[in-house]
Design a protein around this motif. Sequence first.
Motif, short mmCIF file in Angstrom:
data_model
loop_
_atom_site.label_atom_id
_atom_site.label_comp_id
_atom_site.label_asym_id
_atom_site.label_seq_id
_atom_site.Cartn_x
_atom_site.Cartn_y
_atom_site.Cartn_z
N THR A 134 0.84 -1.20 0.00
CA THR A 134 0.00 0.00 0.00
C THR A 134 0.87 1.25 0.00
OG1 THR A 134 -1.77 -1.19 1.13
CG2 THR A 134 -1.82 1.22 1.25
N ARG A 135 1.90 1.27 0.84
CA ARG A 135 2.83 2.42 0.86
C ARG A 135 3.54 2.56 -0.47
NH1 ARG A 135 6.54 1.39 5.72
NH2 ARG A 135 7.98 2.60 4.46
N LEU A 136 3.97 1.46 -1.06
CA LEU A 136 4.66 1.50 -2.34
C LEU A 136 3.75 2.09 -3.42
CD1 LEU A 136 7.14 0.73 -4.05
CD2 LEU A 136 6.09 -1.51 -4.36
N GLU A 138 1.22 4.11 -2.99
CA GLU A 138 1.08 5.55 -2.71
C GLU A 138 2.30 6.32 -3.20
OE1 GLU A 138 0.37 5.60 1.50
OE2 GLU A 138 -1.71 4.93 1.26
N ASN A 139 3.50 5.80 -2.96
CA ASN A 139 4.72 6.44 -3.44
C ASN A 139 4.71 6.54 -4.96
OD1 ASN A 139 5.71 6.68 -0.84
ND2 ASN A 139 7.17 5.00 -1.03
N LEU A 140 4.36 5.46 -5.62
CA LEU A 140 4.33 5.46 -7.08
C LEU A 140 3.29 6.44 -7.61
CD1 LEU A 140 4.77 1.63 -7.66
CD2 LEU A 140 6.41 3.42 -8.27
N ASP A 141 2.13 6.51 -6.97
CA ASP A 141 1.10 7.47 -7.38
C ASP A 141 1.62 8.90 -7.24
OD1 ASP A 141 -0.72 5.53 -8.09
OD2 ASP A 141 -1.95 5.74 -6.28
N GLN A 142 2.33 9.19 -6.16
CA GLN A 142 2.89 10.53 -5.96
C GLN A 142 3.93 10.85 -7.02
OE1 GLN A 142 4.34 10.77 -1.90
NE2 GLN A 142 2.76 12.30 -1.47
N ILE A 143 4.78 9.90 -7.32
CA ILE A 143 5.84 10.13 -8.30
C ILE A 143 5.26 10.37 -9.68
CG2 ILE A 143 7.76 9.01 -9.53
CD1 ILE A 143 8.34 7.53 -6.84
N THR A 144 4.22 9.64 -10.03
CA THR A 144 3.70 9.70 -11.40
C THR A 144 2.59 10.73 -11.59
OG1 THR A 144 2.17 7.89 -10.95
CG2 THR A 144 4.31 7.31 -11.90
#
Length: 154
Positions: A134-136, A138-144
């Motif tokens: 879930t954290r991963l 979220e991180n990917l969503d923020q980056i992209t």
Amino acid sequence: MKNDVLSTPGHLISLAARGFARLSEARLKPLGFGVGYLPVLIALQNGKASTQRDLARFAKVEQPPMAQMLARMERDGLIQRTPHPDDRRSSRIVLTRAAQARLPDAIETLFKGNRDAMDGFTEEEAVQLVALLTRLIENLDQITTGVDGNKLRN
């Protein structure tokens, strides 16, 4: 090991995702569902979305692929479209009775597949894996996603 691209989280998660997709497709096919249909089916069942635009957002896919999926689902007797009362250009999408009747078995089939795949994991490990993924995500969503909400092009 650090320079082994085949041991990176991205590659391993991709392999796991493909494995889950193969397992789910094989088990859902006899019920008349494809694994790609599930976010749409769940969103419609839970009242989270009722238009193509809302479903595309919910499933995190672009509108053209969502339109194609909805056409297949309509062909397969899983959804019905009715005119949207507030927007003539849009349709309301609902599950058919047949889809509603088969959906609980499909959901249980998916849960069983997940339990089977997590064989040998402790409950704590399974909970931790979900939290980490879930954290991963979220991180990917923020980056992209850019500051203005548009997807980055890079």
